[in-house]
Design an enzyme around this catalytic site. Structure first.
Site, PDB file in Angstrom:
ATOM      1  N   HIS A   1    -113.020  31.289 -26.233  1.00  0.00           N
ATOM      2  CA  HIS A   1    -114.045  30.627 -26.167  1.00  0.00           C
ATOM      3  C   HIS A   1    -114.080  29.002 -25.928  1.00  0.00           C
ATOM      4  O   HIS A   1    -113.764  28.096 -27.101  1.00  0.00           O
ATOM      5  CB  HIS A   1    -115.307  31.089 -27.214  1.00  0.00           C
ATOM      6  CG  HIS A   1    -115.528  32.551 -27.384  1.00  0.00           C
ATOM      7  ND1 HIS A   1    -116.869  33.240 -27.329  1.00  0.00           N
ATOM      8  CD2 HIS A   1    -114.994  33.748 -28.019  1.00  0.00           C
ATOM      9  CE1 HIS A   1    -116.746  34.054 -27.110  1.00  0.00           C
ATOM     10  NE2 HIS A   1    -115.054  34.419 -27.788  1.00  0.00           N
TER      11      HIS A   1
ATOM     12  N   HIS B   1    -109.058  36.272 -25.963  1.00  0.00           N
ATOM     13  CA  HIS B   1    -109.776  34.901 -25.379  1.00  0.00           C
ATOM     14  C   HIS B   1    -110.088  33.535 -26.198  1.00  0.00           C
ATOM     15  O   HIS B   1    -110.418  34.170 -27.571  1.00  0.00           O
ATOM     16  CB  HIS B   1    -110.828  35.864 -24.782  1.00  0.00           C
ATOM     17  CG  HIS B   1    -111.770  36.389 -25.794  1.00  0.00           C
ATOM     18  ND1 HIS B   1    -111.852  37.550 -26.523  1.00  0.00           N
ATOM     19  CD2 HIS B   1    -112.963  35.770 -26.501  1.00  0.00           C
ATOM     20  CE1 HIS B   1    -112.607  38.169 -26.582  1.00  0.00           C
ATOM     21  NE2 HIS B   1    -113.645  36.893 -27.222  1.00  0.00           N
TER      22      HIS B   1
ATOM     23  N   ASN C   1    -112.140  34.136 -31.932  1.00  0.00           N
ATOM     24  CA  ASN C   1    -112.892  35.153 -33.491  1.00  0.00           C
ATOM     25  C   ASN C   1    -111.408  36.411 -33.672  1.00  0.00           C
ATOM     26  O   ASN C   1    -111.020  36.998 -32.210  1.00  0.00           O
ATOM     27  CB  ASN C   1    -113.758  36.019 -31.746  1.00  0.00           C
ATOM     28  CG  ASN C   1    -115.012  35.109 -32.687  1.00  0.00           C
ATOM     29  OD1 ASN C   1    -114.834  33.942 -33.575  1.00  0.00           O
ATOM     30  ND2 ASN C   1    -116.151  35.250 -32.024  1.00  0.00           N
TER      31      ASN C   1
ATOM     32  N   ILE D   1    -120.960  36.068 -20.430  1.00  0.00           N
ATOM     33  CA  ILE D   1    -122.025  36.492 -19.289  1.00  0.00           C
ATOM     34  C   ILE D   1    -123.150  36.449 -20.727  1.00  0.00           C
ATOM     35  O   ILE D   1    -124.404  36.599 -20.217  1.00  0.00           O
ATOM     36  CB  ILE D   1    -122.095  37.981 -18.986  1.00  0.00           C
ATOM     37  CG1 ILE D   1    -123.022  38.348 -18.217  1.00  0.00           C
ATOM     38  CG2 ILE D   1    -122.136  38.912 -20.250  1.00  0.00           C
ATOM     39  CD1 ILE D   1    -122.196  39.795 -17.680  1.00  0.00           C
TER      40      ILE D   1
HETATM   41  P1  AMP Z   1    -115.549  38.479 -29.104  1.00  0.00           P
HETATM   42  O1  AMP Z   1    -117.137  38.508 -29.401  1.00  0.00           O
HETATM   43  O2  AMP Z   1    -115.091  36.866 -29.590  1.00  0.00           O
HETATM   44  O3  AMP Z   1    -114.824  39.518 -29.141  1.00  0.00           O
HETATM   45  O4  AMP Z   1    -116.559  37.760 -27.476  1.00  0.00           O
HETATM   46  C1  AMP Z   1    -116.336  38.989 -26.333  1.00  0.00           C
HETATM   47  C2  AMP Z   1    -117.590  38.397 -25.281  1.00  0.00           C
HETATM   48  O5  AMP Z   1    -117.223  38.408 -24.389  1.00  0.00           O
HETATM   49  C3  AMP Z   1    -118.763  37.694 -26.382  1.00  0.00           C
HETATM   50  O6  AMP Z   1    -118.808  36.543 -26.102  1.00  0.00           O
HETATM   51  C4  AMP Z   1    -119.212  38.502 -24.933  1.00  0.00           C
HETATM   52  O7  AMP Z   1    -120.880  37.649 -23.965  1.00  0.00           O
HETATM   53  C5  AMP Z   1    -118.541  38.143 -23.499  1.00  0.00           C
HETATM   54  N1  AMP Z   1    -118.452  39.509 -22.637  1.00  0.00           N
HETATM   55  C6  AMP Z   1    -118.545  40.295 -22.826  1.00  0.00           C
HETATM   56  N2  AMP Z   1    -118.527  41.319 -21.532  1.00  0.00           N
HETATM   57  C7  AMP Z   1    -118.210  40.229 -20.441  1.00  0.00           C
HETATM   58  C8  AMP Z   1    -118.851  40.334 -19.242  1.00  0.00           C
HETATM   59  N3  AMP Z   1    -118.890  41.698 -18.327  1.00  0.00           N
HETATM   60  N4  AMP Z   1    -118.172  39.247 -18.537  1.00  0.00           N
HETATM   61  C9  AMP Z   1    -118.423  37.847 -19.229  1.00  0.00           C
HETATM   62  N5  AMP Z   1    -118.463  37.690 -20.495  1.00  0.00           N
HETATM   63  C10 AMP Z   1    -118.685  39.692 -21.865  1.00  0.00           C
END
Ligand code: AMP
Ligand code: ZN
Length: 135
Positions: A100, A98, A85, A30
């Site tokens: 990226h 996840h 991460n 997002i």
């Molecule tokens: P991390 O910081 O590696 O845990 O990454 C979490 C990622 O999830 C971040 O890049 C956020 O922008 C993304 N994120 C958080 N909420 C959502 C959502 N509802 N839909 C899509 N991506 C999200």
């Protein structure tokens, strides 16, 4: 347990879903670093990389490769970074593991801004030994 990614999986939260099968789902981040920044997750919830069982990890990385190819083809991206991460110290903010996939373009103004260190005399071996002893 409150987990936005589990909500996306069970469709109680919306997302721009790119692909899903029985084990894995992929959707757009997002807040993209570059447009098309994609996340790939297992449908089962695991807090971090180390907790994902090998068979699920193997399906996750297989789909991550499929999505990376689609990003290259679909967005004409010149490269990509795969990032995972793990732990707050590493910047993990969502504790549902996840990958990226960040599409990259020359001069896209994104950098990990590393502050590269040098090993002092002999210390490289010490670090190697500590890791090897833990294997
Ligand atoms: P991390 O910081 O590696 O845990 O990454 C979490 C990622 O999830 C971040 O890049 C956020 O922008 C993304 N994120 C958080 N909420 C959502 C959502 N509802 N839909 C899509 N991506 C999200
Ligand atoms: Zn979850």
């Amino acid at each position: 347990m409150d987990c936005i990614f589990c909500d996306i999986i069970n469709k109680s939260a919306s997302a721009e879903v790119l692909f899903e099968n029985e084990k894995v789902i992929s959707f757009l981040d997002i807040r993209p670093i570059n447009y098309g920044h994609t996340l790939v997750i297992t449908k089962n919830h695991f807090d971090n990389f180390l907790l994902v069982p090998d068979d699920e990890l193997s399906e996750l990385i297989r789909v991550t490769k499929v999505m990376s190819n689609a990003i290259i083809k679909g967005l004409n991206s010149e490269g990509f970074n795969i990032v995972a991460n793990t732990g707050r110290a590493a910047g993990q903010s969502i504790f549902h593991f996840h990958f990226h996939i960040i599409p990259r373009f020359r001069n896209d103004n994104f950098s990990f801004k590393p502050n590269l260190k040098s090993y002092d005399n002999g210390s490289m071996k010490e670090f190697a030994e500590k890791i090897k002893m833990a294997l």
